[in-house]
Design a protein around this motif. Structure first.
Motif, mmCIF file in Angstrom:
data_model
loop_
_atom_site.group_PDB
_atom_site.id
_atom_site.type_symbol
_atom_site.label_atom_id
_atom_site.label_comp_id
_atom_site.label_asym_id
_atom_site.label_seq_id
_atom_site.Cartn_x
_atom_site.Cartn_y
_atom_site.Cartn_z
ATOM 1 N N LYS A 1 6.964 13.607 -4.643
ATOM 2 C CA LYS A 1 7.201 12.244 -5.142
ATOM 3 C C LYS A 1 8.695 11.968 -5.235
ATOM 4 O O LYS A 1 9.169 10.900 -4.857
ATOM 5 N N LYS A 2 9.443 12.940 -5.723
ATOM 6 C CA LYS A 2 10.890 12.775 -5.853
ATOM 7 C C LYS A 2 11.515 12.511 -4.479
ATOM 8 O O LYS A 2 12.350 11.609 -4.313
ATOM 9 N N LEU A 3 11.073 13.234 -3.476
ATOM 10 C CA LEU A 3 11.570 13.063 -2.128
ATOM 11 C C LEU A 3 11.195 11.693 -1.563
ATOM 12 O O LEU A 3 12.027 11.005 -0.947
ATOM 13 N N LEU A 4 9.949 11.257 -1.807
ATOM 14 C CA LEU A 4 9.503 9.956 -1.326
ATOM 15 C C LEU A 4 10.267 8.819 -1.989
ATOM 16 O O LEU A 4 10.678 7.860 -1.333
ATOM 17 N N VAL A 5 10.461 8.907 -3.312
ATOM 18 C CA VAL A 5 11.179 7.861 -4.041
ATOM 19 C C VAL A 5 12.624 7.775 -3.585
ATOM 20 O O VAL A 5 13.172 6.689 -3.426
ATOM 21 N N GLU A 6 13.243 8.918 -3.343
ATOM 22 C CA GLU A 6 14.628 8.918 -2.876
ATOM 23 C C GLU A 6 14.774 8.247 -1.511
ATOM 24 O O GLU A 6 15.800 7.663 -1.201
ATOM 25 N N SER A 7 13.737 8.309 -0.711
ATOM 26 C CA SER A 7 13.813 7.708 0.619
ATOM 27 C C SER A 7 13.563 6.196 0.600
ATOM 28 O O SER A 7 13.780 5.522 1.599
ATOM 29 N N ILE B 1 0.840 -1.200 0.000
ATOM 30 C CA ILE B 1 0.000 0.000 0.000
ATOM 31 C C ILE B 1 0.873 1.248 0.000
ATOM 32 O O ILE B 1 0.596 2.224 -0.714
ATOM 33 N N ILE B 2 1.938 1.207 0.760
ATOM 34 C CA ILE B 2 2.852 2.359 0.813
ATOM 35 C C ILE B 2 3.486 2.601 -0.555
ATOM 36 O O ILE B 2 3.519 3.733 -1.050
ATOM 37 N N TYR B 3 3.961 1.543 -1.196
ATOM 38 C CA TYR B 3 4.560 1.682 -2.516
ATOM 39 C C TYR B 3 3.551 2.211 -3.530
ATOM 40 O O TYR B 3 3.861 3.077 -4.335
ATOM 41 N N ARG B 4 2.349 1.671 -3.500
ATOM 42 C CA ARG B 4 1.317 2.144 -4.433
ATOM 43 C C ARG B 4 1.038 3.623 -4.230
ATOM 44 O O ARG B 4 0.860 4.367 -5.189
ATOM 45 N N TYR B 5 0.982 4.041 -2.989
ATOM 46 C CA TYR B 5 0.722 5.445 -2.679
ATOM 47 C C TYR B 5 1.829 6.332 -3.242
ATOM 48 O O TYR B 5 1.572 7.351 -3.879
ATOM 49 N N ILE B 6 3.066 5.919 -3.022
ATOM 50 C CA ILE B 6 4.194 6.733 -3.489
ATOM 51 C C ILE B 6 4.222 6.814 -5.011
ATOM 52 O O ILE B 6 4.355 7.896 -5.585
ATOM 53 N N TYR B 7 4.082 5.677 -5.686
ATOM 54 C CA TYR B 7 4.176 5.670 -7.142
ATOM 55 C C TYR B 7 2.934 6.224 -7.815
ATOM 56 O O TYR B 7 2.962 6.551 -8.999
ATOM 57 N N HIS C 1 1.570 9.043 -6.953
ATOM 58 C CA HIS C 1 1.692 10.499 -6.927
ATOM 59 C C HIS C 1 2.081 11.027 -8.305
ATOM 60 O O HIS C 1 2.908 10.430 -8.991
ATOM 61 N N PRO C 2 1.540 12.152 -8.690
ATOM 62 C CA PRO C 2 2.012 12.764 -9.934
ATOM 63 C C PRO C 2 3.446 13.273 -9.731
ATOM 64 O O PRO C 2 3.896 13.450 -8.601
ATOM 65 N N ALA C 3 4.135 13.464 -10.850
ATOM 66 C CA ALA C 3 5.522 13.925 -10.777
ATOM 67 C C ALA C 3 5.563 15.265 -10.046
ATOM 68 O O ALA C 3 4.940 16.241 -10.463
ATOM 69 N N SER C 4 6.268 15.271 -8.928
ATOM 70 C CA SER C 4 6.394 16.502 -8.142
ATOM 71 C C SER C 4 7.606 16.373 -7.235
ATOM 72 O O SER C 4 8.250 15.332 -7.176
#
Length: 155
Positions: free
Chosen positions: A29-35, A15-21, A23-26
């Motif tokens: 999202k960049k901050l979440l993906v980096e973490s 669920i966490i991964y789905r939520y992060i991915y 997100h529209p490009a912003s």
């Protein structure tokens, strides 16, 4: 972590991964993906692995069976398959008549194509010739000897 005793307050990693991915490009999202541990911009599906063994060649379509086998009108048209036991410790061959759904179990000593061919041949020879018209295998590697298979037994 805040509510260990309450199952309704738990969230799976999926669920966490789905939520992060989702997100529209912003920047968020960049901050979440980096973490994330892997840090990929796109979600990569889990791979089940690829079979590195060579595939079966010259496979005929199952639709090339005689019309009477397709229609399940006349007994004597068989389908062969292999059932493997727990942890691939054992195997048994199955022969199913398309018309009557009669099942014959064939003892198979190991998973090699030769052993499967020999087991099917041994069992089919016990049937009257009128009930040995065609045999269709699945596409498993254990059926690799199908070219040589059972011509003399079926006819």
């Amino acid at each position: 972590m805040e509510h260990p005793e309450e199952p309704s307050q738990r969230v799976s990693y999926e669920i966490i991964y789905r939520y992060i991915y989702a997100h529209p490009a912003s920047e968020l999202k960049k901050l979440l993906v980096e973490s994330l541990r892997q840090g990929h911009q796109k979600r990569r599906p889990r791979s089940r692995g690829k079979d590195r063994r060579a595939g079966l060649r010259n496979l005929r379509s199952i639709r090339e069976r005689p019309q009477e086998a397709q229609a399940r009108e006349i007994p004597g048209h068989w389908e062969g398959d292999l059932i493997k036991g727990a942890y691939n410790g054992s195997a048994i061959g199955t022969l199913v008549d398309r018309s009557t759904r009669f099942v014959i179990l064939a003892r198979v000593d190991d998973f090699t194509a030769e052993a499967v061919l020999e087991g099917f041949t041994r069992r089919l020879r016990t049937l009257p010739k009128a009930l040995r018209k065609t045999l269709t295998y699945d596409q498993g590697k254990e059926m690799a000897r199908r070219k040589r298979s059972l011509r003399g037994v079926l006819q």
